[in-house]
Design a protein around this motif. Structure first.
Motif, short mmCIF file in Angstrom:
data_model
loop_
_atom_site.label_atom_id
_atom_site.label_comp_id
_atom_site.label_asym_id
_atom_site.label_seq_id
_atom_site.Cartn_x
_atom_site.Cartn_y
_atom_site.Cartn_z
N VAL A 12 -6.22 6.10 -11.87
CA VAL A 12 -5.73 5.63 -13.16
C VAL A 12 -6.36 4.29 -13.52
O VAL A 12 -6.59 3.42 -12.66
CB VAL A 12 -4.18 5.53 -13.16
N GLN A 13 -6.67 4.14 -14.81
CA GLN A 13 -7.20 2.90 -15.35
C GLN A 13 -6.25 2.41 -16.46
O GLN A 13 -5.41 3.17 -16.95
CB GLN A 13 -8.59 3.12 -15.95
N ALA B 43 0.85 -1.20 0.00
CA ALA B 43 0.00 0.00 0.00
C ALA B 43 0.88 1.24 0.00
O ALA B 43 1.86 1.31 0.74
CB ALA B 43 -0.90 -0.02 1.24
N PRO B 44 0.54 2.24 -0.83
CA PRO B 44 1.40 3.40 -1.01
C PRO B 44 1.26 4.42 0.12
O PRO B 44 0.74 5.50 -0.05
CB PRO B 44 0.93 3.98 -2.34
N ASP B 45 1.70 4.06 1.34
CA ASP B 45 1.74 5.04 2.42
C ASP B 45 3.18 5.30 2.80
O ASP B 45 4.10 4.70 2.26
CB ASP B 45 0.91 4.56 3.62
N SER B 46 3.41 6.20 3.75
CA SER B 46 4.77 6.60 4.06
C SER B 46 5.60 5.44 4.59
O SER B 46 6.82 5.39 4.38
CB SER B 46 4.75 7.74 5.09
N ASP B 47 4.97 4.49 5.30
CA ASP B 47 5.72 3.36 5.84
C ASP B 47 6.22 2.42 4.76
O ASP B 47 7.11 1.61 4.99
CB ASP B 47 4.84 2.58 6.82
N SER B 48 5.61 2.47 3.57
CA SER B 48 5.97 1.52 2.52
C SER B 48 7.03 2.06 1.57
O SER B 48 7.43 1.36 0.65
CB SER B 48 4.72 1.15 1.71
N ALA B 49 7.49 3.30 1.78
CA ALA B 49 8.45 3.90 0.85
C ALA B 49 9.67 3.03 0.60
O ALA B 49 10.08 2.86 -0.56
CB ALA B 49 8.85 5.29 1.34
N PRO B 50 10.34 2.47 1.63
CA PRO B 50 11.50 1.63 1.35
C PRO B 50 11.17 0.44 0.47
O PRO B 50 11.93 0.06 -0.42
CB PRO B 50 11.97 1.20 2.74
N ALA B 51 9.99 -0.16 0.71
CA ALA B 51 9.60 -1.32 -0.10
C ALA B 51 9.36 -0.90 -1.55
O ALA B 51 9.73 -1.62 -2.48
CB ALA B 51 8.34 -1.97 0.48
N ASP C 181 6.87 9.86 -5.08
CA ASP C 181 6.52 9.98 -3.68
C ASP C 181 5.28 9.15 -3.38
O ASP C 181 4.33 9.13 -4.17
CB ASP C 181 6.24 11.46 -3.37
N PRO C 182 5.25 8.42 -2.25
CA PRO C 182 4.09 7.58 -1.95
C PRO C 182 2.76 8.32 -1.94
O PRO C 182 1.74 7.75 -2.33
CB PRO C 182 4.44 7.01 -0.56
N ALA C 183 2.76 9.58 -1.51
CA ALA C 183 1.50 10.33 -1.49
C ALA C 183 1.00 10.57 -2.91
O ALA C 183 -0.20 10.44 -3.19
CB ALA C 183 1.70 11.66 -0.76
N LEU C 184 1.91 10.93 -3.84
CA LEU C 184 1.53 11.10 -5.24
C LEU C 184 1.06 9.78 -5.82
O LEU C 184 0.03 9.72 -6.53
CB LEU C 184 2.70 11.64 -6.05
N LEU C 185 1.78 8.72 -5.52
CA LEU C 185 1.43 7.40 -6.04
C LEU C 185 0.03 6.99 -5.60
O LEU C 185 -0.76 6.46 -6.39
CB LEU C 185 2.46 6.38 -5.59
N ALA C 186 -0.31 7.26 -4.35
CA ALA C 186 -1.64 6.92 -3.85
C ALA C 186 -2.73 7.66 -4.61
O ALA C 186 -3.78 7.09 -4.95
CB ALA C 186 -1.73 7.24 -2.35
#
Length: 343
Positions: free
Chosen positions: A40-41, A5-13, A29-34
């Protein structure tokens, strides 16, 4: 591999992702990705004998203006989500296709020609016209800027010109000096007759061994693709490891870069309104090349310069592009709608 899941804790992954389908996550950035993953489709379209992958950012309003965003030779749609989302948030339905043999589209990686890339854009535009009743725009950067004009010229020759286009760089693939200008051998283009000799030689090689593999990255100055602002964010190292960016191309492709003239030469353009944007810090391809093409360009046109390198993922860069591009497209969307009322 399923991305976390694209949250701040997942950035390293995300930064460690190695899946071909999700690697592009690590650029953003995870926030942009979320925000992107929420809207997006994915669509697919048959073109030039392969299945194209398209990212679609669709407005609920079917009459919203449509923008086709075209990548260059060093990337694919996954790198441009910041720009695509920014246009989407300005009210555009945005379509971002990966071209044949690049990114997530079909075909052998690196085995395509300039003409096929142009046809991909023309086919995506035809699909968009069927799907949406709205003004249609094209935008592209780097090699994609030249491809965008080339596709618009094909469409204009068919009586289907887009309402306007934006070219972040403008290059003429019918001029062999242009193809050389992308390489580390750009200085050779200044020697009398050498560019034409390279066109003849590369054309002969393409006829004898069209799928001969040539190294792509060592040919160009990709280390100068971004300036110090993106280098500080580790972009270049991530790009080097990206499994979906080109490492080799065929002799067929290289020859096409030196000998694919526009259907409507720059000097003969009359129908397509063109905004040309030039990056003054560009150390990968000299800004003078784009300026020369703009000066040759006829028809409705405008020119702007940015204090950036060849490409950037930075928010400030995207904001400046959006400001310039949206103003230009908004002006021509009004013209398109006025013409529709007359008809």
């Amino acid at each position: 591999m399923t991305p976390p899941a694209p949250d701040s804790d997942s950035a390293p992954a995300l930064n460690a992702a190695r899946s071909e389908q999700t690697y592009w996550h690590c650029y953003h950035d995870p926030a942009l990705l979320a925000r992107v993953l929420a809207v997006v489709q994915t669509r697919h379209l048959s073109s030039t004998g392969v299945e194209l992958h398209m990212d679609l950012y669709q407005q609920q309003d079917p009459a919203a203006p449509v923008l086709i965003l075209n990548h260059g030779g060093g990337g694919y749609g996954g790198l441009f989500i910041g720009l695509a989302l920014a246009f989407y948030e300005q009210g555009y339905t945005v379509v971002v296709p990966d071209q044949k043999g690049q990114g997530r589209s079909g075909g052998v990686m690196g085995d395509f020609t300039v003409s096929e890339a142009v046809q991909n854009i023309v086919d995506v535009a035809a699909w968009a016209r069927q799907e949406f009743n709205a003004p249609l725009f094209l935008c592209g950067g780097s090699i994609g800027g030249g491809l965008t004009y080339a596709a618009a010229a094909v469409m204009a020759s068919q009586g289907l010109a887009p309402a306007a286009i934006v070219c972040l760089n403008l290059y003429d693939f019918g001029d062999p000096a242009t193809g050389l200008a992308f390489t580390r051998f750009a200085a050779l283009a200044t020697l009398p007759g050498l560019a034409k000799l390279c066109r003849v030689t590369s054309g002969l090689l393409a006829r004898l061994a069209p799928r001969l593999r040539l190294p792509y990255r060592p040919l160009a100055r990709f280390e100068h693709m971004v300036d110090e602002r993106d280098l500080a964010q580790g972009f270049y190292a991530k790009w080097q490891a990206d499994p979906l960016t080109l490492r080799t191309v065929t002799a067929n492709y290289f020859a096409s870069m030196l000998d694919t003239a526009f259907v409507i030469p720059l000097e003969a353009n009359a129908q397509v309104p063109v905004l040309v944007i030039n990056q003054q810090r560009d150390k990968m391809v000299k800004p003078q090349l784009t300026l020369n093409c703009f000066q040759r360009l006829s028809g409705p046109k405008a020119y702007a310069e940015l204090d950036w390198g060849h490409f950037s993922l930075q928010t400030a860069f995207i904001d400046q592009l959006i400001c310039l591009g949206h103003d230009w497209l908004l002006q021509h969307a009004a013209s398109w709608r006025a013409k529709q009322l007359l008809h």
